[in-house]
Structures are given as structure tokens and as C-alpha cells.
Design a protein around this motif. Structure first.
Motif, PDB file in Angstrom:
ATOM      1  N   THR A 199       0.856  -1.082  -0.216  1.00 28.91           N
ATOM      2  CA  THR A 199      -0.160  -0.014  -0.275  1.00 28.91           C
ATOM      3  C   THR A 199       1.208   1.267   0.093  1.00 28.91           C
ATOM      4  N   PHE A 200       1.115   1.913  -0.775  1.00 30.76           N
ATOM      5  CA  PHE A 200       1.488   2.635  -1.253  1.00 30.76           C
ATOM      6  C   PHE A 200       0.780   3.759  -0.265  1.00 30.76           C
ATOM      7  N   ALA A 201       1.039   4.064   0.507  1.00 30.60           N
ATOM      8  CA  ALA A 201       0.425   5.234   1.883  1.00 30.60           C
ATOM      9  C   ALA A 201       1.214   6.558   2.135  1.00 30.60           C
ATOM     10  N   PRO A 202       0.546   7.923   1.944  1.00 29.36           N
ATOM     11  CA  PRO A 202       1.359   8.663   1.938  1.00 29.36           C
ATOM     12  C   PRO A 202       2.234   8.644   3.083  1.00 29.36           C
ATOM     13  N   GLY A 203       3.437   9.050   3.195  1.00 27.46           N
ATOM     14  CA  GLY A 203       3.999   9.139   4.347  1.00 27.46           C
ATOM     15  C   GLY A 203       4.756   7.665   4.468  1.00 27.46           C
ATOM     16  N   ASP A 204       4.616   6.787   4.065  1.00 24.47           N
ATOM     17  CA  ASP A 204       5.218   5.534   4.408  1.00 24.47           C
ATOM     18  C   ASP A 204       6.533   5.513   3.331  1.00 24.47           C
ATOM     19  N   ASP A 205       7.455   5.112   3.004  1.00 23.30           N
ATOM     20  CA  ASP A 205       8.338   4.551   2.172  1.00 23.30           C
ATOM     21  C   ASP A 205       9.042   3.467   2.105  1.00 23.30           C
ATOM     22  N   ARG A 206       8.428   2.307   2.936  1.00 22.98           N
ATOM     23  CA  ARG A 206       8.510   0.857   2.676  1.00 22.98           C
ATOM     24  C   ARG A 206       8.446   0.790   1.436  1.00 22.98           C
ATOM     25  N   PRO A 207       7.248   0.579   0.480  1.00 21.78           N
ATOM     26  CA  PRO A 207       6.687   0.201   0.017  1.00 21.78           C
ATOM     27  C   PRO A 207       7.159   0.577  -1.562  1.00 21.78           C
ATOM     28  N   TYR A 208       8.058   1.888  -1.639  1.00 23.28           N
ATOM     29  CA  TYR A 208       8.724   2.469  -2.412  1.00 23.28           C
ATOM     30  C   TYR A 208      10.239   1.436  -2.551  1.00 23.28           C
ATOM     31  N   VAL A 209      10.578   1.184  -1.561  1.00 20.90           N
ATOM     32  CA  VAL A 209      11.962  -0.032  -0.865  1.00 20.90           C
ATOM     33  C   VAL A 209      11.581  -1.007  -1.291  1.00 20.90           C
ATOM     34  N   PHE A 210      10.359  -1.314  -0.780  1.00 22.51           N
ATOM     35  CA  PHE A 210      10.056  -3.394  -1.453  1.00 22.51           C
ATOM     36  C   PHE A 210       9.877  -3.575  -3.218  1.00 22.51           C
ATOM     37  N   TYR A 211       9.334  -2.026  -3.553  1.00 22.82           N
ATOM     38  CA  TYR A 211       8.810  -2.323  -5.090  1.00 22.82           C
ATOM     39  C   TYR A 211      10.087  -2.717  -5.460  1.00 22.82           C
ATOM     40  N   LEU A 212      11.071  -1.672  -5.772  1.00 19.93           N
ATOM     41  CA  LEU A 212      12.571  -1.512  -6.292  1.00 19.93           C
ATOM     42  C   LEU A 212      13.920  -2.500  -6.976  1.00 19.93           C
ATOM     43  N   PRO A 213      14.002  -3.502  -6.485  1.00 19.30           N
ATOM     44  CA  PRO A 213      14.363  -5.245  -7.393  1.00 19.30           C
ATOM     45  C   PRO A 213      13.084  -5.571  -7.816  1.00 19.30           C
ATOM     46  N   SER A 214      11.846  -5.368  -7.730  1.00 15.64           N
ATOM     47  CA  SER A 214      11.027  -5.998  -8.880  1.00 15.64           C
ATOM     48  C   SER A 214      10.779  -5.118  -9.767  1.00 15.64           C
ATOM     49  N   TYR A 215      10.807  -3.785  -9.744  1.00 12.81           N
ATOM     50  CA  TYR A 215      10.935  -2.921 -11.012  1.00 12.81           C
ATOM     51  C   TYR A 215      12.315  -3.041 -11.288  1.00 12.81           C
ATOM     52  N   ALA A 216      13.227  -3.235 -10.857  1.00 16.32           N
ATOM     53  CA  ALA A 216      14.592  -3.635 -11.440  1.00 16.32           C
ATOM     54  C   ALA A 216      14.208  -4.982 -12.028  1.00 16.32           C
ATOM     55  N   ALA A 217      13.967  -6.064 -11.999  1.00 14.94           N
ATOM     56  CA  ALA A 217      13.638  -7.319 -12.607  1.00 14.94           C
ATOM     57  C   ALA A 217      13.094  -7.210 -13.499  1.00 14.94           C
ATOM     58  N   VAL A 218      11.379  -6.244 -14.100  1.00 13.58           N
ATOM     59  CA  VAL A 218      10.985  -6.040 -14.650  1.00 13.58           C
ATOM     60  C   VAL A 218      11.837  -5.499 -16.060  1.00 13.58           C
TER      61      VAL A 218
END
Length: 469
Positions: A199-218
Motif C-alpha cells: 500500500t503506497f500510503a502517504p508518508g510511508d516509504d517502505r513500499p517504494y523500497v520493497f518494490y525497487l528490486p521487482s522494478y529492476a527485474a521487470v
């Protein structure tokens, strides 16, 4: 009940297929629903204590179990084109050489409101739409199945996909703590236990961190990187280290991050994702999933898939900031829908006068609140981490195996790794969790090589979980 046989791995398996509905009742004994299932049981098993039984389901919430049933582990499989759109009918139904029937009996369960499962009498489908409501229905079904089929002393497994993994964590804990039904193993396919991680909730940066390796793979898969490495696994590991290190530290600084540092981070994130530095600067280094899927192949006029990012579809509005729809669904949905109905009617001899519901459209009316709140605090995103941890503490012989697709953008593998590393388990139990990886998406079994690998990994897992000292 129908009789069948199948050649798997050089052996012929003779088995029964039982398509049926099971009556669910309230605590007062009133009928509330009929839960549809298809059970595959191997013939000529004299001692059922030697034969495992696995209960399988998809997620949603509100998805029928047609995907695991007809795409992964059932004895018959829907043929689809790898990574692209499967042309319209006639479709091909084939024998599934990767069925798990060579290792365990299989019971595929459709959640209430999906498949042929439905509420009865005074109850309504929506009465089952909730975390705990859903768990109680599945638990009652499993308890009933064990009794009616003399499977109480058989090794028992839960195999769920997507929200089905969320269900498995809570259901496993419920069965063990409330009903004293101890499990041998739980398989989590494309897992999410902490919904805040998606959940890309306002003020919570964790999902951006969690998704970066998946973005890289894709980005690697679609060849949009300027300096594309040869080894995707090594590239993903590089992205993991950057995400949890410099990238996480930069996001944590928020507005205090200097302009020079921000530009440096944008350059590095561009290296991993293929997105332009200008786009990343405008996004404040934070690109949501729907933005990424719209932007990654915008120049080609394509939208990237969510469930399986190997799939792409044409973009109608090239100025759209966020992805509109998921091309993976239409790419395989027509084949699965047609052949599931054909299979039910012609081979299972069930449902010709009924409508099989692929989805219950339950998500919007799902009750996300638990009946037993844990501790003081404000409502947050649902999380069943503690359920899985408690299940493993209650039963220290319970094994857990987690199957991850590199190109799965629905449940990113790095978020799953973080979850599994933060269960708070006693050190002695950490070895009971194992993670596997596949070069495919959420439904990694749509990729032929990975379907075979998935079968082999789960087969070995069942052996380990049934042969413990």
C-alpha cells in the motif's frame, strides 16, 4: 465421483475426482452455505496415514480456485501461450505432467461466492466476506472433509496463492489453536502477509523500497536498461542492497535530502529501473506501482502487467499517468474460463445447469477488521504475520515454504523477504522457513519451466514435512 488415470513421471496414477458441495452451518446449527470443492484422491491407498492431503485455494479476496486447479496442480491443465495473449477458442486442455497428485491427494476449494459456492437460507454471500468470516468457513470445510473422508491421521498441508497466503497464515493458526488440527506444512505462493507492504500510503516509504528490486527485474526482462547486465539474479541482488541501503536512507530524509543527493539517487534508480532521471526527479524518487507500469514501456505504447509483468498490453491513452487494467488477465482469462466450464461439465460431470463464478467481486465489501484486536492502537493495514508466527510456535514442526516470482508486481518478493525476516520467531524455528524463486510472475506456473520447478520444490517440501523425526 468419476474415475480417471494419468501418466506422471513414468508412472500411471489411477485416481478419483469428486466434485461436490459441502454444507456449512452456523454455531446454532442453521445452514449458511454450500462450499464447492474438487477432490482428487489416488486409488489403491491401503493406509491413508501414508498419503498426505493438501487443501488448495487462490486469493483475491474473492477469486475462485480455477488458477491453481487448472493451471498448476490439478491433473488436467489449460494450455496458454507463454508470456503473451492466448488466441480465442478452440483452446487446448492437456494432461498435467506437473500435477501434485503424484505426491499428495488434492482438495481444491472455492471461497464463498466464487465457483459454485454460495450462501443458503437466510445467509448471504457477503456474510462470508471478511478475514475472520472467510477463515471460519474454510476451517469448517476442512474439519468436515477430514471427518467424512477418514483423513484425520493423514499428513496435512495448506497451499494458497496471493490472498490465499494471507488466508493460510490465519487459517493455519486458527486450525491449530482452536481446533487442535496440527499441520505438516504450509506453502505460500506469491505471498503477502502484511498488506501495508503493498500500500503506497502517504508518508510511508517502505513500499517504494520493497518494490525497487521487482522494478529492476521487470526492467531487465523488457530490455529497457541502458547497461543491461547479463545475469538477472546478480542484478536483482545489487538492487536489493541498494534499496535497503542508500535508497531507503535517502527516502527517510524526506524534505531534508539535498538537491545534489536527490539527483544522485535519481541517477542510480534510473540505472535499476530504466525510468528517466527527469521522471524520477518529478516523482520525488517515489514511483507507485501503477505509475511504473504505465511509464516503463510508454515509448512502445505498452502497459506492463501487474500479476505477471512479462505480459504487456496496448495503452489506449498514452498521456495516462497510471496503468489502466492488467494485460495478464485478458491474456489467459478466456482460455481458463472456457476450459474450466468444459472440464466441469464433460469430465467431472458437474455444474451444467449452474454458473461458475470466476470472482465474487468481494474486495470492496470485505471486512478487514479482526474480531480480536491485538493491543492498543489505531486501525492499520491488515497483517497476519503474528498468526503465522504463532502457528509455528504452537507447532514447532510446522514447515513453511514460500514461492516467489521475480516478475510478480502484485506481491513483490523483497517485501516477502522482509516479512519472513521479521516474524519474530525463536532462532531455532527460523530454519523452518524456506524461500524459492522463479523467473516468472505471480502465477509462475504459467511458465513451463517454472511449473516443473514449482512441482519439484513442493514435492521435496512435502517429503521433508512428512518425514521429520
Amino acid at each position: 465421483m468419476t474415475e480417471h488415470s494419468l501418466r506422471v513421471g513414468g508412472q500411471t496414477i489411477s485416481y478419483k475426482a469428486t466434485a461436490s458441495t459441502t454444507l456449512l452451518k452456523s454455531d446454532k446449527g442453521d445452514p449458511t452455505g454450500l462450499m464447492y470443492s474438487v477432490a482428487y484422491t489416488k486409488n489403491d491407498i491401503k493406509d491413508l496415514t501414508t498419503r498426505p492431503v493438501a487443501f488448495l485455494y487462490n486469493g483475491g479476496p474473492g477469486s475462485a480456485t480455477m488458477w491453481l486447479h487448472m493451471g498448476a496442480f490439478g491433473p488436467r491443465r489449460v494450455y496458454t501461450v507463454n508470456g503473451s495473449f492466448t488466441p480465442p477458442a478452440p483452446y487446448k486442455l492437456v494432461d498435467n505432467g506437473e500435477t501434485l497428485l503424484d505426491k499428495t491427494d488434492l482438495v481444491f476449494i472455492d471461497a464463498m461466492g466464487t465457483g459454485y459456492s454460495h450462501a443458503v437460507c437466510k445467509a448471504q454471500d457477503r456474510d462470508f466476506f471478511g478475514i475472520d468470516e472467510d477463515i471460519e468457513a474454510f476451517a469448517q470445510f476442512i474439519m468436515t472433509y477430514l471427518s467424512r473422508n477418514d483423513r484425520w491421521n493423514s499428513p496435512k498441508f495448506l497451499i494458497g496463492e496471493s490472498y490465499g497466503t494471507f488466508r493460510s497464515a490465519a487459517l493455519g493458526n486458527y486450525l491449530q489453536s482452536r481446533d487442535t488440527v496440527h499441520l505438516n506444512g504450509i506453502v505460500l505462493i506469491s505471498s503477502v502477509l502484511d498488506l501495508s507492504s503493498l500500500t503506497f500510503a502517504p508518508g510511508d516509504d517502505r513500499p517504494y523500497v520493497f518494490y525497487l528490486p521487482s522494478y529492476a527485474a521487470v526492467a531487465w526482462y523488457h530490455k529497457v536498461l541502458k547497461d543491461r547486465p547479463a545475469d538477472v539474479a546478480a542484478f536483482i541482488e545489487e538492487a536489493r542492497k541498494y534499496a535497503q541501503g542508500e535508497y531507503a536512507a535517502a527516502l527517510y530524509k524526506g524534505a531534508t535530502l539535498s538537491a545534489a543527493d536527490k539527483a544522485a539517487v535519481a541517477k542510480r534508480v534510473s540505472y535499476f529501473t530504466g525510468l528517466s532521471e527527469d521522471y524520477l526527479m518529478k516523482a520525488d524518487l517515489r514511483v507507485t506501482l501503477s505509475q511504473f507500469r504505465a511509464e516503463l514501456q510508454r515509448k512502445e505504447g505498452l502497459t506492463t502487467g501487474r500479476i505477471d509483468a512479462r505480459f504487456t498490453g496496448y495503452t489506449y491513452d498514452l498521456l495516462e499517468e497510471n496503468a489502466q487494467g492488467d494485460p495478464e488477465g485478458p491474456a489467459v482469462g478466456g482460455a481458463f474460463t472456457a476450459l474450466l466450464n468444459t472440464y466441469n461439465h464433460d469430465e467431472l460431470k458437474f455444474g451444467k445447469d449452474k454458473v461458475y463464478h470466476n470472482s465474487a467481486n468481494a474486495f470492496g465489501s470485505w471486512n478487514w477488521r479482526r474480531r480480536e484486536p491485538r493491543g492498543f492502537g489505531f486501525p492499520g493495514a491488515p497483517n497476519v504475520d503474528q498468526d503465522l508466527a504463532q502457528a509455528m510456535i504452537t507447532n514447532p514442526k510446522l514447515l513453511v515454504q514460500v514461492e516467489n516470482g521475480y516478475y510478480d508486481l502484485a506481491t513483490p518478493f523483497f517485501a516477502t523477504e522482509h516479512t519472513m525476516e521479521h516474524l519474530g520467531l525463536p532462532e531455532a524455528l527460523e530454519k523452518n522457513v524456506k524461500l524459492d524463486y522463479y523467473t516468472a510472475g505471480h502465477m509462475m506456473y504459467l511458465h513451463d519451466e517454472d511449473r516443473a520447478s514449482l512441482h519439484n520444490q513442493i514435492s521435496r517440501f512435502i517429503d521433508r514435512a512428512t518425514q521429520q523425526p
